[in-house]
Every structure is written in C-alpha cells, then in structure tokens.
Write an enzyme that holds these catalytic residues in place. Structure first.
Site, PDB file in Angstrom:
ATOM      1  N   GLY A 239       0.799  -1.225   0.000  1.00  0.00           N
ATOM      2  CA  GLY A 239       0.000   0.000   0.000  1.00  0.00           C
ATOM      3  C   GLY A 239       0.829   1.273   0.000  1.00  0.00           C
ATOM      4  N   GLU A 273      -2.254  -5.348  -0.780  1.00  0.00           N
ATOM      5  CA  GLU A 273      -1.499  -5.915   0.344  1.00  0.00           C
ATOM      6  C   GLU A 273      -0.875  -4.822   1.207  1.00  0.00           C
ATOM      7  OE1 GLU A 273       1.504  -8.063  -1.803  1.00  0.00           O
ATOM      8  OE2 GLU A 273       0.179  -9.704  -2.317  1.00  0.00           O
ATOM      9  N   PRO A 274      -1.672  -3.897   1.743  1.00  0.00           N
ATOM     10  CA  PRO A 274      -1.075  -2.827   2.534  1.00  0.00           C
ATOM     11  C   PRO A 274      -0.595  -3.320   3.888  1.00  0.00           C
ATOM     12  CG  PRO A 274      -3.470  -2.643   2.541  1.00  0.00           C
ATOM     13  CD  PRO A 274      -3.138  -3.829   1.691  1.00  0.00           C
ATOM     14  N   ARG A 276       2.263  -1.103   6.036  1.00  0.00           N
ATOM     15  CA  ARG A 276       2.682   0.105   6.751  1.00  0.00           C
ATOM     16  C   ARG A 276       1.541   1.105   6.979  1.00  0.00           C
ATOM     17  NH1 ARG A 276       7.921   1.984   6.367  1.00  0.00           N
ATOM     18  NH2 ARG A 276       8.157   0.818   4.436  1.00  0.00           N
ATOM     19  N   ARG A 312      14.515   0.398  12.478  1.00  0.00           N
ATOM     20  CA  ARG A 312      14.384   1.216  11.265  1.00  0.00           C
ATOM     21  C   ARG A 312      15.383   2.384  11.213  1.00  0.00           C
ATOM     22  NH1 ARG A 312      10.676   3.660   9.469  1.00  0.00           N
ATOM     23  NH2 ARG A 312      10.744   2.862   7.364  1.00  0.00           N
ATOM     24  N   TYR A 316      17.820   1.909   8.111  1.00  0.00           N
ATOM     25  CA  TYR A 316      17.529   2.735   6.924  1.00  0.00           C
ATOM     26  C   TYR A 316      17.818   4.209   7.153  1.00  0.00           C
ATOM     27  CZ  TYR A 316      14.377  -1.298   6.399  1.00  0.00           C
ATOM     28  OH  TYR A 316      13.846  -2.544   6.345  1.00  0.00           O
ATOM     29  N   CYS A 342      25.553  -2.061  22.396  1.00  0.00           N
ATOM     30  CA  CYS A 342      26.960  -1.757  22.143  1.00  0.00           C
ATOM     31  C   CYS A 342      27.254  -1.648  20.650  1.00  0.00           C
ATOM     32  CB  CYS A 342      27.825  -2.815  22.802  1.00  0.00           C
ATOM     33  SG  CYS A 342      27.488  -2.883  24.548  1.00  0.00           S
ATOM     34  N   TYR A 371       6.736  -2.620  10.929  1.00  0.00           N
ATOM     35  CA  TYR A 371       8.143  -3.005  10.847  1.00  0.00           C
ATOM     36  C   TYR A 371       8.896  -2.588  12.106  1.00  0.00           C
ATOM     37  CZ  TYR A 371       6.513  -3.433   6.072  1.00  0.00           C
ATOM     38  OH  TYR A 371       5.779  -3.767   4.963  1.00  0.00           O
TER      39      TYR A 371
HETATM   40  N1  LLP Z   1       3.455  -7.031  -0.462  1.00  0.00           N
HETATM   41  C1  LLP Z   1       4.718  -7.431  -0.683  1.00  0.00           C
HETATM   42  C2  LLP Z   1       4.979  -8.480  -1.657  1.00  0.00           C
HETATM   43  C3  LLP Z   1       5.769  -6.825   0.033  1.00  0.00           C
HETATM   44  O1  LLP Z   1       7.021  -7.224  -0.179  1.00  0.00           O
HETATM   45  C4  LLP Z   1       5.491  -5.810   0.992  1.00  0.00           C
HETATM   46  C5  LLP Z   1       6.559  -5.181   1.751  1.00  0.00           C
HETATM   47  C6  LLP Z   1       4.139  -5.436   1.183  1.00  0.00           C
HETATM   48  C7  LLP Z   1       3.156  -6.071   0.427  1.00  0.00           C
HETATM   49  C8  LLP Z   1       3.718  -4.388   2.168  1.00  0.00           C
HETATM   50  O2  LLP Z   1       4.138  -3.128   1.787  1.00  0.00           O
HETATM   51  P1  LLP Z   1       3.646  -1.820   2.582  1.00  0.00           P
HETATM   52  O3  LLP Z   1       2.167  -1.660   2.396  1.00  0.00           O
HETATM   53  O4  LLP Z   1       3.976  -2.023   4.022  1.00  0.00           O
HETATM   54  O5  LLP Z   1       4.417  -0.713   1.979  1.00  0.00           O
HETATM   55  N2  LLP Z   1      11.167  -3.109   6.585  1.00  0.00           N
HETATM   56  C9  LLP Z   1      10.939  -1.995   5.690  1.00  0.00           C
HETATM   57  C10 LLP Z   1       9.803  -2.255   4.739  1.00  0.00           C
HETATM   58  C11 LLP Z   1       9.990  -3.516   3.929  1.00  0.00           C
HETATM   59  C12 LLP Z   1       8.816  -3.786   3.021  1.00  0.00           C
HETATM   60  C13 LLP Z   1       8.899  -5.143   2.440  1.00  0.00           C
HETATM   61  N3  LLP Z   1       7.774  -5.532   1.660  1.00  0.00           N
HETATM   62  C14 LLP Z   1      10.706  -0.731   6.515  1.00  0.00           C
HETATM   63  O6  LLP Z   1      10.748  -0.801   7.735  1.00  0.00           O
HETATM   64  O7  LLP Z   1      10.533   0.348   5.954  1.00  0.00           O
END
Ligand code: LLP
Length: 418
Positions: A239, A273-274, A276, A312, A316, A342, A371
């Site tokens: 998303g 597939e949202p 975040r 995070r 990042y 540490c 995350y």
């Molecule tokens: N679908 C697939 C196939 C994905 O790989 C991901 C995220 C999502 C859906 C969900 O995406 P969103 O809606 O959350 O943007 N750890 C990183 C983010 C890694 C995202 C990996 N894939 C962070 O903390 O920013």
C-alpha cells in the site's frame, strides 16, 4: 490520522494516559490504538467498495495475533511470506481463501503447508519456483493456484532498500518475459493460473507509480486474455506510504480514484497488500530516559529501548518522531537519542531538537507500529518488549514481555560438557 494525542500536557493513547501503560506494563513497550488500526483498515476496504476486492494485510509489517484477528474479523485477508506467517494468519482466524503467499524462497515444507491449508494463491517469483510448486502439488495430487509476480520495471521513488520493482531487483519475473512464463505455467499439470501480482516497493508517497505499474500490468492482462489465459485476481501489492515527518502521502481514496476507472468493465477481484499504512501510525514505542549524558561534542539521551526493539533508524536511517509523554516547559536541547546496545548504530535520532526531556521520564517513538516489533531481535540478550492494545478506556496485553528464561529456553548444553 491517529489517536495518540496530548490532552493537556499528557500524551494519551485513545482515552488512556500512555504513562499509565508505561507504569503498569514497563518499558520498552509497544502500544497500539485499536481505533486507528480499524480506521486505517477500513479506509482501504471502503475506498475500493463497489469493485470486488480483498484487503490482504501484509503480515510482515506487524504479525501480532490480536492485530491479525482484528482485520480477520473485518473480512480482511493476509499477505504472507513464510510458513510462520501462514501459521500466524490461520491461528488468528484469517480465512485461507483470503491468503496470498509471496516471497522468492519458498521451501518444500512451506509449499506443502500452504497447499494443505488451501490458500487463495501463491505469488510465484521465478520459473524454478513454478516447477517446484508443480512437483510438490503433483505429489500431493492437487493443483496449486498461482499468480505470477511480474516486475513492471517502475521506479517507486522510495528508499533503495525498500524498492523492489526494478529490473535489478531479485523479485518477480521481468515483464518482457511474462507471456512466456504464463505459457509455461499453463502447460504444467498441477498448476492452475488464477492471477497476476506486482509489488514495486514500500513507503511510496505518490499515486503515479501505482498507476503507471497498473497500466503496464493491464496491458499484459489483455494480451494474456487474447491467448486464452484468464486472470481472476489482480494483486496490486503493498500500500501507500505514511507521514513519518513531513511527508504528505495520498490516502486510499486517492489511490482508488485513480485505479478504479482503469478497472472499469473488467471482471476481476482486486487484491491489495497494505502493511505500513494500516499499522504504522497506529503504534508507538514507549521508552524511558535512563541517563542524560553530556559528551564533549554532543548531548546524548540514553533510553531503555534499543535498535533490537526498533531497527528502522539504524537500518535505513529512518526518521521517527520522538515526543515526551509529559510536556514540560523546559529549554529545547539538541541531542542524539540512543539505546543501550553496544553499537554506534544504536540510535533513534541524531542531533534532534528535543523538548522537556528529563532523566527517568518517558518518551514515545512515533509511527512505530509497522516493521517495529516484527523486525525486533534479542541482540545483546535483550528480552523483547511487551505489546499492548488500547481500545477507548481499556487496555489489553497482547504480547507478554519476554523474560530471561524465554531467552534461553531453546538452548542446550551438549552432554560432553560438564
Ligand atoms: N506485499 C509485498 C509483496 C511486500 O514485499 C510488501 C513489503 C508489502 C506487500 C507491504 O508493503 P507496505 O504496504 O507495508 O508498503 N522493513 C521496511 C519495509 C519492507 C517492506 C517489504 N515488503 C521498513 O521498515 O521500511
């Protein structure tokens, strides 16, 4: 929009003072707002109302059972990337018919588990994986429903670590080769083609990359239809991005407004597939200020949460707002907010202007619901935090804090040692 707001000088999670939670459950502590979670989930569900759709929450963003249950109760599905996530989704009550399974490295065991569970579809990322799923399904005398994850080669204009839809990335199948892959899939006896999948990256703050990618995918769908391949499920992947600092990302309604007209007259089910944007701003990490340390060049605020609890910023360089649970009228300081681990990379903020910080007082690291816990670890042998869900005036422990005992529960000393 979220429900973490000051009332007077005190930060509240919905109707509960966060300080009360910190005192009751200890710190570091993840706190989630039920109203925010629901509101964000529904924002997607309502935006796509009128077109058949399933909102498959990305479990990797936050995999707590209570949070998964909340979406399941509201007709949500799950986007999973491992057997563990499948186990969690099923345990939380997500219908297998609403589960989609992505990831470049599915093992035989995981494929079997998903087939046994009768999930909606596998989002397949390579030819070798397609062959493997066909073989495993053959041995189980069943057919595997698949979508191919197509890499539309669109730049999502986000952080390179969370960008996935370009040619150079390990994910998906190049769009130029898609027709050939679908033909190959069609020939496999134990594969049933049901859909198409794409995901171009995360923390995307514009609608245009979604629209551009969708246009490419729709073009492909037309070609596939012409060749007699019917696509029932169109999976648009992750998303929208969220405001961490001063970003102004679009909301699901904006996305739907731009996407739905393109789907007009097409008989498919849309999957999103949202992750975040549903949980990110619905969670905070509460931490206690242990020490204020005046270095030669800098001031440090040393807190009891570390990079193992929320990685995070370290991983990042991500920005998270940090605010006191109690506002004091005190001078602002510029300081690094750091954890007890540490590693020099163990920080939450660098040279940040902070107000009213006192030793022994609490801080909230904002936008930590996505995350956050799901990427936490036990580094430095730190038990992971507890998680609490607030609903109105009530609060519920949805994950107990780990203990020293649970840290070592799975370890064994070999018999040859005394
Ligand atoms: N679908 C697939 C196939 C994905 O790989 C991901 C995220 C999502 C859906 C969900 O995406 P969103 O809606 O959350 O943007 N750890 C990183 C983010 C890694 C995202 C990996 N894939 C962070 O903390 O920013």
């Amino acid at each position: 929009m979220h429900f973490f707001k000051y009332k007077g000088n005190e930060l509240f999670a919905e109707d509960v003072p966060v300080r009360k939670l910190a005192e009751k459950y200890g710190t570091p502590l993840y706190v989630y707002s039920h109203a925010t979670l629901l509101r964000h989930f529904k924002a997607y569900d309502d935006a796509f109302d009128g077109y058949p759709h399933i909102i498959c929450f990305a479990v990797k963003a936050n995999s707590n059972l209570a949070i998964l249950r909340l979406f399941a109760e509201n007709n949500g599905g799950a986007d999973i990337v491992s057997g563990g996530e499948l186990f969690r989704a099923l345990k939380a009550g997500v219908s297998p018919k609403r589960i989609v399974y992505a990831g470049v490295g599915k093992t035989d065991d995981e494929i079997r588990f998903a087939l046994r569970s009768k999930i909606l579809m596998f989002n397949v990322e390579s030819e070798a994986e397609l062959q493997r799923i066909n073989e495993v399904a053959g041995k189980m005398k069943t057919k595997a429903p698949v979508a191919l994850r197509i890499n539309p080669d669109i730049d999502p204009q986000t952080h390179p670590y969370i960008s996935t839809g370009l040619k150079k990335h390990k994910f998906g199948i190049p769009i130029e080769d898609a027709i050939e892959y679908y033909r190959a899939a069609n020939r496999l006896k134990n594969i049933s083609i049901v859909g198409i999948h794409k995901h171009i990256g995360s923390q995307i703050t514009k609608v245009s990359p979604f629209v551009d990618a969708l246009k490419r995918i729709l073009f492909l769908i037309d070609e596939l239809n012409a060749q007699g391949v019917n696509i029932k499920y169109l999976d648009m992947g992750g998303g929208l991005g969220i405001p961490y600092k001063d970003e102004e990302p679009p909301v699901p309604k904006d996305l739907a407004k731009n996407i739905l007209p393109l789907l007009n007259g097409r008989k498919m089910t849309l999957i999103m597939e949202p992750g975040r944007s549903i949980v990110g701003n619905a969670g905070i990490l509460v931490t206690k200020t242990l020490y204020l340390k005046q270095g030669h060049e800098k001031e440090f605020i040393i807190v009891d949460a570390g990079m193992n609890d929320l990685m995070r910023p370290s991983l990042y360089g991500a920005y998270h707002g940090i605010i006191p649970l109690k506002r004091y009228r005190r001078a602002n300081t510029f300081a690094d907010v750091v954890g007890p681990i540490c590693e020099s990379g163990d920080f939450f903020a660098k040279e940040r202007e902070m107000t009213g910080v006192r030793q022994g007082e609490y801080l909230a690291v904002m936008s930590a619901g996505a995350y956050g816990f799901s990427m936490s670890s036990n580094y430095n042998s730190r038990p992971r935090p507890a998680e609490v869900m607030v609903k109105g005036r009530k609060h519920f422990l949805i994950r107990e804090r780990e203990t020293y005992k649970t840290l070592t529960d799975n370890e064994k000393i070999p018999g040859f040692m005394k």
